[in-house]
Design a protein around this motif. Structure first.
Motif, PDB file in Angstrom:
ATOM      1  N   LYS A   1      44.087  18.948  54.114  1.00 10.70           N
ATOM      2  CA  LYS A   1      44.904  19.872  53.340  1.00 10.70           C
ATOM      3  C   LYS A   1      44.165  21.192  53.132  1.00 10.70           C
ATOM      4  O   LYS A   1      42.937  21.222  53.017  1.00 10.70           O
ATOM      5  CB  LYS A   1      45.261  19.275  51.980  1.00 10.70           C
ATOM      6  CG  LYS A   1      45.987  17.935  52.048  1.00 10.70           C
ATOM      7  CD  LYS A   1      47.410  18.079  52.571  1.00 10.70           C
ATOM      8  CE  LYS A   1      48.163  16.759  52.502  1.00 10.70           C
ATOM      9  NZ  LYS A   1      49.560  16.902  52.969  1.00 10.70           N
TER      10      LYS A   1
ATOM     11  N   ILE B   1      44.107  25.034  50.953  1.00 12.26           N
ATOM     12  CA  ILE B   1      44.520  25.773  49.760  1.00 12.26           C
ATOM     13  C   ILE B   1      44.211  27.252  49.963  1.00 12.26           C
ATOM     14  O   ILE B   1      43.109  27.605  50.392  1.00 12.26           O
ATOM     15  CB  ILE B   1      43.776  25.278  48.498  1.00 12.26           C
ATOM     16  CG1 ILE B   1      43.771  23.749  48.422  1.00 12.26           C
ATOM     17  CG2 ILE B   1      44.379  25.901  47.255  1.00 12.26           C
ATOM     18  CD1 ILE B   1      45.099  23.121  48.195  1.00 12.26           C
TER      19      ILE B   1
ATOM     20  N   TYR C   1      39.524  19.436  50.216  1.00 13.76           N
ATOM     21  CA  TYR C   1      40.392  20.563  50.556  1.00 13.76           C
ATOM     22  C   TYR C   1      39.599  21.703  51.203  1.00 13.76           C
ATOM     23  O   TYR C   1      38.485  22.014  50.771  1.00 13.76           O
ATOM     24  CB  TYR C   1      41.088  21.106  49.311  1.00 13.76           C
ATOM     25  CG  TYR C   1      42.123  20.189  48.715  1.00 13.76           C
ATOM     26  CD1 TYR C   1      43.391  20.083  49.270  1.00 13.76           C
ATOM     27  CD2 TYR C   1      41.831  19.420  47.592  1.00 13.76           C
ATOM     28  CE1 TYR C   1      44.346  19.242  48.718  1.00 13.76           C
ATOM     29  CE2 TYR C   1      42.778  18.572  47.033  1.00 13.76           C
ATOM     30  CZ  TYR C   1      44.030  18.488  47.608  1.00 13.76           C
ATOM     31  OH  TYR C   1      44.983  17.651  47.068  1.00 13.76           O
TER      32      TYR C   1
ATOM     33  N   TYR D   1      49.130  26.797  55.092  1.00 12.48           N
ATOM     34  CA  TYR D   1      48.477  26.230  53.915  1.00 12.48           C
ATOM     35  C   TYR D   1      49.429  25.305  53.163  1.00 12.48           C
ATOM     36  O   TYR D   1      50.641  25.507  53.157  1.00 12.48           O
ATOM     37  CB  TYR D   1      47.975  27.342  52.999  1.00 12.48           C
ATOM     38  CG  TYR D   1      46.866  28.148  53.635  1.00 12.48           C
ATOM     39  CD1 TYR D   1      45.531  27.808  53.426  1.00 12.48           C
ATOM     40  CD2 TYR D   1      47.158  29.218  54.479  1.00 12.48           C
ATOM     41  CE1 TYR D   1      44.510  28.520  54.027  1.00 12.48           C
ATOM     42  CE2 TYR D   1      46.139  29.933  55.102  1.00 12.48           C
ATOM     43  CZ  TYR D   1      44.817  29.577  54.869  1.00 12.48           C
ATOM     44  OH  TYR D   1      43.817  30.279  55.478  1.00 12.48           O
ATOM     45  N   ASP D   2      48.841  24.312  52.502  1.00 15.58           N
ATOM     46  CA  ASP D   2      49.644  23.339  51.763  1.00 15.58           C
ATOM     47  C   ASP D   2      49.965  23.812  50.352  1.00 15.58           C
ATOM     48  O   ASP D   2      51.028  23.484  49.824  1.00 15.58           O
ATOM     49  CB  ASP D   2      48.905  22.001  51.707  1.00 15.58           C
ATOM     50  CG  ASP D   2      48.676  21.417  53.086  1.00 15.58           C
ATOM     51  OD1 ASP D   2      49.611  20.806  53.627  1.00 15.58           O
ATOM     52  OD2 ASP D   2      47.576  21.603  53.636  1.00 15.58           O
ATOM     53  N   VAL D   3      49.027  24.553  49.735  1.00 11.25           N
ATOM     54  CA  VAL D   3      49.235  25.058  48.383  1.00 11.25           C
ATOM     55  C   VAL D   3      48.766  26.513  48.317  1.00 11.25           C
ATOM     56  O   VAL D   3      47.683  26.843  48.804  1.00 11.25           O
ATOM     57  CB  VAL D   3      48.464  24.230  47.332  1.00 11.25           C
ATOM     58  CG1 VAL D   3      48.739  24.762  45.920  1.00 11.25           C
ATOM     59  CG2 VAL D   3      48.826  22.756  47.417  1.00 11.25           C
TER      60      VAL D   3
ATOM     61  N   ASN E   1      46.692  17.772  43.724  1.00 13.14           N
ATOM     62  CA  ASN E   1      46.980  16.624  44.589  1.00 13.14           C
ATOM     63  C   ASN E   1      48.484  16.375  44.691  1.00 13.14           C
ATOM     64  O   ASN E   1      48.999  16.044  45.769  1.00 13.14           O
ATOM     65  CB  ASN E   1      46.284  15.375  44.050  1.00 13.14           C
ATOM     66  CG  ASN E   1      44.772  15.429  44.210  1.00 13.14           C
ATOM     67  OD1 ASN E   1      44.252  16.190  45.014  1.00 13.14           O
ATOM     68  ND2 ASN E   1      44.064  14.634  43.434  1.00 13.14           N
TER      69      ASN E   1
ATOM     70  N   ALA F   1      50.116  19.109  46.811  1.00 17.03           N
ATOM     71  CA  ALA F   1      49.754  19.078  48.230  1.00 17.03           C
ATOM     72  C   ALA F   1      50.518  18.029  49.027  1.00 17.03           C
ATOM     73  O   ALA F   1      50.464  18.027  50.257  1.00 17.03           O
ATOM     74  CB  ALA F   1      48.254  18.838  48.371  1.00 17.03           C
TER      75      ALA F   1
END
Length: 649
Positions: free
Chosen positions: A47, A49, A82, A101-103, A330, A333
Motif C-alpha cells: 500500500k 500513502i 506503507y 496511491y491508496d490513501v 488501515n 487503505a
C-alpha cells in the motif's frame, strides 16, 4: 517532551524555485515531484500513502511534512509497511497525481482547492482511493489570507459564500492560488460532512467513542487541543466515530482566541464529530478536527512570514493517538465497493443540528479578516517573499546558523551532567560573544519552586563552579574556518522534575526547551541494540540492501563513526584473511572507493532512542564471507553471507 538533544535545527530540505509564473511552475513540476521526500519500508505491505504539501501545509506555525512535524506519523506508517511520499508541485492536483496511491492525506490546508482539484479528488475516491482530511479550529489562518483549513476543505469562506476573494487586494485576487477557485458547498455535496466553525479547547474528560469497523480497537481516549468538529450532514454516507465529551461550556472550553462562542452545542454528539468517516462509491474518506493529534515536536522549516523557528506539539505520542491513526489508515487503505453505510449493520449517526450562521449563504464574518496584519513585504501567494529557511524560500535551511545542546545520558539528580553547546554554519573565524546557560522551573509550585526559579549549578569548560543556582558565567566562543564551534558546560540539579533549559546571548533567548532530571531508579532502561537485516545469499555484482536498526539508545543523539564491510575470514583468492570483497554504497548514494569498507557514517536517534539507515553492498567475487558492522574498530555485528555467481531460481 523528553529530549536528550535540544536544537535550533533545520535538516535537509529541497530548496524551491522562486517562481510565481504558472508556465514556469509547470516546467518545474516534474523535477519537484521526483525530488519530493519519500520513505520506503523494509517490508512493504503493498500500500502507498501520499501526503499533500501543495496548499501551504507549512504556513505559519504549521510544519505538516513527512520529514518535519508529521515525521512520527510517517515513520509509524512505514513501520506498518506503507510506502510514504509527499506531493510537491506548483500546478493543480490531478487525478494522475493520486491514482497510484491508496490513501491521500491532506493536512490542514491554508490555500483553497481549485474546482479542478476538487473534481480530481472526487474522481479518485469514486474509483477506489481514500482521502484523509486533517483539519483544525476555525480561524487557524496561518498565512493570513483569510482562509483556514475548515474553509479550504468545505469549499467556501464563512461570510464570503458568493465571493471567496472578498476583501483581498488585486495581488491576492489575481494570484495563481486563487485562479479556478469556485465557492460551493463541496465537501458536503461530495462526502456528506462539513467542518464547523467551532473552536474547542481544555478537553479533560474522555471522548465519546463508537467503535466502527475496528477503527477504535484498543483505543480508550484521544487528545483534542484547540480543534473543531465535523457536522454529519448525510448520515447514510457519513458517520461520526469519536465525539467530544458532554458538558462543554463557553467559559471553560472555548479556545481563548475563538471569534465567537467557540462551543456551539455544549459538547457531546450534538457538537459534531471530532473524527468522522465517509463512503463514496468504491472509495472512502476520513475527517479529523485537530492537527495536534497528528503532529510531533520536530518541525523542519522556519516560519515563512517571520523567519522564526517553529515549535510544534508532541501530540502523536499522547494517549492512544498513534494507534487510532494507524487503524484509521488501515481502514482507509482497504478498497470496498459498497456506496454508503445504510446496509452495513452499524448504527447510523445522528445528523448534526446547525445554527443559522453555519448555513453557507447565511454566514457572516464575526471579525475582520485577516486576524493579523501580515509582516511588511510578506505575500502569502508569492514565494519570493518567504523568509530564509522556510519551505519555498531560495535559502537552503542547511546553510543557516544552528545551535544544538547535546547530552549523552538521561540527566540524574545530584550527578554532574556534561552538555555540549554546538554552533554550526556561523561566520568563519568569528568570536560569538556573551552567552549564558541556565535551567529553571517552568511551573509555579513544582517541588515548592517558584515559576522561573533557577535550579542548576553550572561550570563552563574547565572553569570554576557557579553554585548559586543561576545562569552560568558568561562565555565567548570562536568559530573555526568552517564557521563551527562547541562549548562544554557541566550542570548539576538536586531536585528531580521537568525543567526548562535556556541558552541566552546577552538578554536574547537562543534556545528554550525541556530537560528532565530523574532519580537513578527512574532511568533504568533497556540496553541499546543493533539489528541488521540483509539477504544471506546474494549475487556477485548485484546490488543488495542492508538495513541497520538502532533501538533503545539515548533519544535524539548522534551515533557516530560506524562502518560496514564484507570480508573473508580466511585467505582467499590470493588475498590475506580479513580482505574486503564488496563495495558499499552509503545512504546518500555514494559508493566506497575501495572494497574494504564503507565510508564512516552517523545516524541520529529519534525521541524514542531509535534510528535506522539503509546501505547497499555489491560483492566482487563468489565465496563465503562475513558481513560486519564496526564502530571505532570495535565489532558491533557480524554474520555469514554467501556470494554466488548466480542465485538459484
Amino acid at each position: 517532551m523528553k529530549k536528550w538533544f535540544i536544537a535550533i535545527l533545520l535538516l535537509f530540505s529541497i530548496t524551491l524555485p522562486l517562481n510565481v509564473n504558472a508556465g514556469a511552475d509547470q516546467l518545474k513540476d516534474q523535477e519537484l515531484i521526483n525530488s519530493a521526500p519519500y520513505i520506503k519500508p523494509l517490508k512493504e505491505n503493498g500500500k502507498k500513502i501520499l501526503f499533500d504539501n501543495t496548499h501551504a501545509q507549512t504556513a505559519g506555525a504549521a510544519d505538516w511534512v513527512i520529514d518535519g512535524g508529521f515525521s512520527d506519523f510517517a515513520d509509524g506508517l512505514v513501520k506498518e509497511g506503507y510506502y510514504v511520499k509527499e506531493l510537491r508541485k506548483f500546478t493543480p492536483i490531478t487525478l494522475q497525481d493520486l491514482e497510484d496511491y491508496d490513501v491521500f492525506v491532506i493536512p490542514e490546508a491554508n490555500i483553497p482547492y481549485k474546482a479542478e482539484e476538487q473534481n480530481a479528488i472526487a474522481a479518485y475516491v469514486s474509483g477506489g482511493g481514500s482521502v484523509f482530511y486533517i483539519g483544525d479550529h476555525y480561524n487557524a489562518d496561518r498565512n493570513k489570507n483569510r482562509i483556514d483549513a475548515p474553509e479550504a476543505f468545505n469549499g467556501f469562506r464563512r461570510g464570503a459564500y458568493t465571493d471567496m476573494t472578498l476583501g483581498m487586494d488585486d495581488g491576492e485576487r489575481n494570484s495563481q492560488a486563487m485562479q479556478g477557485v469556485v465557492s460551493r458547498d463541496w465537501l458536503n455535496d461530495t462526502f456528506g460532512v462539513r467542518f464547523r466553525y467551532n473552536a474547542l479547547d481544555n478537553i479533560d474528560a474522555p471522548m465519546i467513542m463508537e467503535n466502527t469497523f475496528g477503527i477504535l480497537d484498543n483505543v480508550s481516549d484521544v487528545a483534542l487541543h484547540a480543534g473543531g468538529t465535523i457536522a454529519i450532514m448525510d448520515n447514510k454516507r457519513a458517520k461520526g466515530i469519536v465525539y467530544p465529551p458532554e458538558g462543554l461550556t463557553k467559559e471553560t472550553n472555548r479556545w481563548p482566541n475563538a471569534t465567537d462562542d467557540g462551543v456551539y452545542n455544549g459538547g457531546g454528539v450534538a457538537e459534531g464529530a471530532y473524527i468522522a468517516i465517509s463512503k463514496k462509491d468504491k472509495g472512502k474518506a476520513a475527517f479529523l478536527g485537530d492537527s495536534s493529534l497528528v503532529e510531533d515536536a520536530s518541525p523542519k522549516y522556519r516560519n515563512e512570514e517571520t523567519g522564526n523557528l517553529k515549535r510544534t506539539y508532541d501530540g502523536y505520542s499522547e494517549k492512544d493517538d498513534s494507534r487510532l491513526l494507524m487503524q484509521l489508515i488501515n481502514w482507509l487503505a482497504i478498497q470496498e465497493d459498497y456506496s454508503d453505510f445504510s446496509n452495513k449493520g452499524i448504527n447510523l449517526s445522528e445528523k448534526t443540528s446547525l445554527h443559522d450562521f453555519e448555513i453557507p449563504e447565511n454566514s457572516t464574518e464575526p471579525q475582520a479578516e485577516p486576524w493579523g496584519k501580515p509582516q511588511k513585504g510578506y505575500k502569502w501567494y508569492d514565494r519570493s517573499t518567504f523568509a530564509a529557511g522556510s519551505y519555498g524560500s531560495n535559502i537552503d535551511p542547511d546553510k543557516l546558523p544552528k545551535v544544538e545542546i547535546i547530552y549523552d545520558n538521561l540527566p540524574v539528580v545530584g550527578e554532574e551532567v556534561k552538555l555540549k553547546v554546538i554552533f554550526t554554519n556561523y561566520k568563519a573565524n568569528t568570536v560569538l560573544k556573551d552567552y549564558t546557560l541556565g535551567i529553571y522551573n517552568p511551573t509555579e509550585g513544582q517541588n515548592g519552586l517558584k515559576q522561573g526559579e533557577q535550579v542548576a549549578d553550572t561550570k563552563v569548560g574547565e572553569g570554576e563552579w557557579k553554585n548559586n543556582k543561576s545562569y552560568s558565567n558568561t562565555f565567548d566562543i570562536q568559530t573555526d574556518k568552517y564557521g563551527n564551534a562547541e562549548q562544554e558546560i557541566t550542570v548539576k540539579v538536586d531536585i528531580e522534575g521537568n525543567y526548562n533549559i535556556r541558552l541566552k546571548q546577552g538578554k536574547n533567548n537562543v534556545i528554550t526547551d525541556t530537560i528532565v532530571f530523574a532519580t537513578q531508579n527512574d532511568v533504568e532502561k533497556p540496553q541499546p541494540n543493533i539489528d541488521v537485516e540483509y539477504s544471506n545469499r546474494i549475487a556477485v555484482g548485484k546490488e543488495s540492501k542492508v538495513s541497520i536498526k538502532f533501538t533503545d539508545f539515548s533519544p535524539n543523539t548522534d551515533l557516530r563513526d560506524y562502518v560496514l564491510d564484507v570480508y573473508s575470514p580466511v585467505s582467499y583468492l590470493g588475498n590475506e584473511a580479513g580482505s574486503g570483497y564488496a563495495f558499499v554504497k552509503s545512504s546518500d548514494g555514494k559508493w566506497s572507493n575501495k572494497r574494504d569498507s564503507s565510508e564512516s557514517f552517523d545516524v541520529l536517534t529519534d525521541k524514542d532512542g531509535n534510528a535506522s539507515i539503509e546501505l547497499t553492498i555489491r560483492t566482487t567475487d563468489a565465496g563465503d564471507f562475513i558481513l560486519r558492522l564496526r564502530k571505532n574498530n570495535e565489532e558491533q555485528f557480524s554474520s555469514k553471507i554467501q556470494s554466488l555467481w548466480y542465485l538459484p531460481s
